[in-house]
Write an enzyme that holds these catalytic residues in place. Structure first.
Site, PDB file in Angstrom:
ATOM      1  N   ASP A  29       0.797  -1.164  -0.187  1.00  0.00           N
ATOM      2  CA  ASP A  29      -0.202   0.115  -0.018  1.00  0.00           C
ATOM      3  C   ASP A  29       0.684   1.386   0.098  1.00  0.00           C
ATOM      4  O   ASP A  29       0.467   2.318   0.612  1.00  0.00           O
ATOM      5  CB  ASP A  29      -1.000  -0.033   1.239  1.00  0.00           C
ATOM      6  CG  ASP A  29      -2.089  -1.241   1.324  1.00  0.00           C
ATOM      7  OD1 ASP A  29      -2.095  -1.968   0.228  1.00  0.00           O
ATOM      8  OD2 ASP A  29      -2.842  -1.207   2.106  1.00  0.00           O
ATOM      9  N   LYS A 134      -6.779  -4.875  -2.858  1.00  0.00           N
ATOM     10  CA  LYS A 134      -7.183  -5.597  -1.955  1.00  0.00           C
ATOM     11  C   LYS A 134      -8.358  -4.755  -1.219  1.00  0.00           C
ATOM     12  O   LYS A 134      -8.015  -3.321  -1.140  1.00  0.00           O
ATOM     13  CB  LYS A 134      -6.216  -6.095  -0.949  1.00  0.00           C
ATOM     14  CG  LYS A 134      -5.408  -4.876  -0.266  1.00  0.00           C
ATOM     15  CD  LYS A 134      -4.199  -5.320   0.550  1.00  0.00           C
ATOM     16  CE  LYS A 134      -3.639  -4.452   1.208  1.00  0.00           C
ATOM     17  NZ  LYS A 134      -4.278  -3.618   2.252  1.00  0.00           N
ATOM     18  N   CYS A 167      -1.956  -2.350   7.760  1.00  0.00           N
ATOM     19  CA  CYS A 167      -2.099  -3.405   6.543  1.00  0.00           C
ATOM     20  C   CYS A 167      -0.822  -4.211   6.807  1.00  0.00           C
ATOM     21  O   CYS A 167      -0.815  -5.411   6.141  1.00  0.00           O
ATOM     22  CB  CYS A 167      -2.350  -2.777   5.516  1.00  0.00           C
ATOM     23  SG  CYS A 167      -3.735  -2.047   5.234  1.00  0.00           S
TER      24      CYS A 167
HETATM   25  C1  C5J Z   1      -3.098   0.738   5.536  1.00  0.00           C
HETATM   26  C2  C5J Z   1      -4.737   1.893   6.802  1.00  0.00           C
HETATM   27  N1  C5J Z   1      -2.537   0.521   4.343  1.00  0.00           N
HETATM   28  N2  C5J Z   1      -4.054   2.377   7.482  1.00  0.00           N
HETATM   29  N3  C5J Z   1      -4.416   1.192   5.787  1.00  0.00           N
HETATM   30  O1  C5J Z   1      -2.668   0.345   6.605  1.00  0.00           O
HETATM   31  O2  C5J Z   1      -5.958   2.170   6.531  1.00  0.00           O
END
Ligand code: C5J
Length: 234
Positions: A29, A134, A167
Site C-alpha cells: 500500500d 485488496k 495493513c
Molecule cells: C493501511 C490503513 N494500508 N491504515 N491502511 O495500513 O487504513
C-alpha cells in the site's frame, strides 16, 4: 543476475534464512493517498512525513531486489468504483465527514483507478510485477495473492510498506497462518504514530517470532548481495 543461493539476515528474534528462488518482496500500500501531502491520510490529520521516511529504504531494497532478478509484488488498498466490495462498517467507521468513495483531494477516496489510489512514482511497479488490489487490510483477504505465490513456489516474504500496525501487521499475520515466513525490515515500514510503529514491530518478533522476524534494510541488502556474490563466485 541469479535466483539461486541462500541468504542469512541478521534479525530478531534470530537470523532469518531465505532461499533466493523461494522468496518474494511484498510491498504493501505505498499509495499516494497515504503518503503524499494533500492526500487522504493528511486530510485525516496525519503527518505524512512519518510515512515518507520509508520511501528511500524501500527504493534501495526494490532496486537491489529487481537487479537480482527476484520476484516483487505490490498491493493497493481500495474498492471498486461502484463500492460493491465496501462493507458498510468500513464506510461509516470513524464518522468522518469524507469517507471511502467520497470525492477527496486526489479523486474519490480509496477507489480503484483514482489518482490517490495509485502507487507513488518512486516505487512504481514494473509491468511484470503483480499488483494485488485488496479491499481489506490484509493482502490475502479477497485477493489472488496466495495463488500467485503458490504458483511461483514462494515460501518466504520480505514485507514492507504502510502502515506498520494496520495493513503490514494484518498481512504478516495472514501470511503466517498460510505457512509463509515473513521478515519485516523496520526502516521499510511506517506508521503515522511512533508508538504504534514500535509496538507493531515488537508484536511480530515477540515470543520467539510468533508472526515473523524484524531486521532493517541494510542488513537485508548485505545478506542478499553476499548470497548473490557467493552464488556467482563459489
Ligand atoms: C493501511 C490503513 N494500508 N491504515 N491502511 O495500513 O487504513
Amino acid at each position: 543476475m541469479t535466483t539461486n543461493g541462500t541468504a542469512i539476515v541478521e534479525a530478531e528474534p534470530y537470523p532469518f534464512e531465505f532461499e533466493l528462488d523461494r522468496t518474494a518482496l511484498l510491498i504493501i500500500d505505498m499509495q499516494r493517498d497515504f503518503l503524499e501531502p494533500g492526500g487522504f491520510g493528511e486530510m485525516l490529520g496525519n503527518d505524512v512525513l512519518q510515512l515518507r521516511r520509508v520511501i528511500e529504504p524501500n527504493r534501495r531494497v526494490l532496486a537491489t531486489w529487481r537487479a537480482a532478478g527476484l520476484p516483487v509484488l505490490h498491493t493497493r488498498e481500495g474498492h471498486r468504483p461502484d463500492l460493491s466490495d465496501l462493507p458498510r462498517s468500513k464506510k461509516v467507521r470513524g464518522r468522518g465527514t469524507s469517507t471511502i468513495g467520497d470525492p477527496g483531494p486526489m479523486g474519490r477516496i480509496l477507489v480503484r483507478g483514482e489518482p490517490g489510489h495509485d502507487i507513488i512514482p518512486e516505487l512504481y511497479p514494473m509491468p511484470e510485477e503483480p499488483v494485488v488490489d485488496k479491499p481489506g487490510k490484509g493482502a490475502f483477504f479477497a485477493t489472488d495473492l496466495h495463488a500467485i505465490l503458490q504458483h511461483r513456489r514462494i515460501e518466504k516474504l520480505i514485507v514492507t510498506g504502510v502502515t506498520t500496525e494496520v495493513c503490514v501487521n494484518t498481512t504478516v499475520r495472514e501470511a503466517n497462518d498460510r505457512g509463509y515466513d515473513c521478515l519485516v525490515p523496520a526502516d521499510c515500514v511506517g506508521s503515522y504514530f511512533p508508538e504504534f510503529q514500535e509496538s507493531g514491530l515488537k508484536m511480530i518478533k515477540a515470543q520467539g517470532g510468533i508472526f515473523g522476524w524484524v531486521s532493517d534494510s541494510e542488513k537485508l541488502l548485505q545478506a542478499l548481495v553476499t548470497a548473490v556474490e557467493a552464488h556467482l563466485h563459489p
